[in-house]
Design an enzyme around this catalytic site. Sequence first.
Site, PDB file in Angstrom:
ATOM      1  N   HIS A  60       0.842  -1.188   0.000  1.00 45.00           N
ATOM      2  CA  HIS A  60       0.000   0.000   0.000  1.00 45.00           C
ATOM      3  C   HIS A  60       0.888   1.252   0.000  1.00 45.00           C
ATOM      4  O   HIS A  60       2.114   1.157   0.153  1.00 45.00           O
ATOM      5  CB  HIS A  60      -0.935   0.012   1.220  1.00 45.00           C
TER       6      HIS A  60
HETATM    7  P1  TYD Z   1      -2.072  -3.344   7.558  1.00 41.95           P
HETATM    8  O1  TYD Z   1      -1.717  -1.890   7.543  1.00 41.95           O
HETATM    9  O2  TYD Z   1      -2.888  -3.848   6.421  1.00 41.95           O
HETATM   10  O3  TYD Z   1      -0.768  -4.209   7.737  1.00 41.95           O
HETATM   11  P2  TYD Z   1       0.448  -4.325   6.705  1.00 41.95           P
HETATM   12  O4  TYD Z   1       0.970  -2.929   6.508  1.00 41.95           O
HETATM   13  O5  TYD Z   1       1.466  -5.176   7.319  1.00 41.95           O
HETATM   14  O6  TYD Z   1      -0.107  -4.941   5.471  1.00 41.95           O
HETATM   15  O7  TYD Z   1      -2.839  -3.635   8.909  1.00 41.95           O
HETATM   16  C1  TYD Z   1      -3.371  -4.916   9.215  1.00 41.95           C
HETATM   17  C2  TYD Z   1      -4.550  -4.715  10.139  1.00 41.95           C
HETATM   18  O8  TYD Z   1      -4.138  -4.094  11.353  1.00 41.95           O
HETATM   19  C3  TYD Z   1      -5.613  -3.823   9.522  1.00 41.95           C
HETATM   20  O9  TYD Z   1      -6.869  -4.435   9.741  1.00 41.95           O
HETATM   21  C4  TYD Z   1      -5.531  -2.556  10.295  1.00 41.95           C
HETATM   22  C5  TYD Z   1      -4.894  -2.918  11.608  1.00 41.95           C
HETATM   23  N1  TYD Z   1      -4.011  -1.874  12.149  1.00 41.95           N
HETATM   24  C6  TYD Z   1      -4.421  -1.144  13.251  1.00 41.95           C
HETATM   25  O10 TYD Z   1      -5.544  -1.312  13.782  1.00 41.95           O
HETATM   26  N2  TYD Z   1      -3.565  -0.194  13.771  1.00 41.95           N
HETATM   27  C7  TYD Z   1      -2.344   0.040  13.219  1.00 41.95           C
HETATM   28  O11 TYD Z   1      -1.583   0.899  13.717  1.00 41.95           O
HETATM   29  C8  TYD Z   1      -1.948  -0.707  12.052  1.00 41.95           C
HETATM   30  C9  TYD Z   1      -0.622  -0.486  11.389  1.00 41.95           C
HETATM   31  C10 TYD Z   1      -2.809  -1.661  11.560  1.00 41.95           C
END
Ligand code: TYD
Length: 144
Positions: A60
Amino acid sequence: MSKVLIPNSFREYVQIVDLPKFEDSRGSLAFIEGSKHVPFSFKRAYFLYDVQRGSCRGGHAHKVLKQLIIAAAGSFDIILDNGTEKLNIHLSCPHIAIYLKSCVWRELSNFSYAATCLVLASEYYDEADYIRNYLDFKSYVRAN
Ligand code: TYD
């Protein structure tokens, strides 16, 4: 970790931050002070751990969020994409951090066993700040 060189085409998105560290016979200690070692104060920290072999994280871009990314344990690759070019950075030293600005697509992969990716973030979690579709990211880059 070998010296990371950031090509001109990525300098507006990413910087290497050499963190201050103390090393002695007991081990090593590195530290980060908000607004001092990175040009933002942190509102949030999160970490990726127990990453399964072959798994990718990220995938992303962010519209506003700035982050400092650290390999607190082990190693992994950060693949950056500015919409036209890609840059692969291998992170493996806890005292060498990546300061990542907004509007750059990022994927994290090639995690070593027990690797921990520590992230300090400029904003609270906000799903509206994410661009999770690569074609939307390309359109966003063109428009901004
Ligand atoms: P995501 O940003 O998709 O993880 P990555 O960058 O590793 O792909 O986040 C995964 C899940 O965690 C998503 O449902 C949102 C949640 N999340 C939070 O609630 N707080 C946070 O600070 C982060 C980074 C993610």
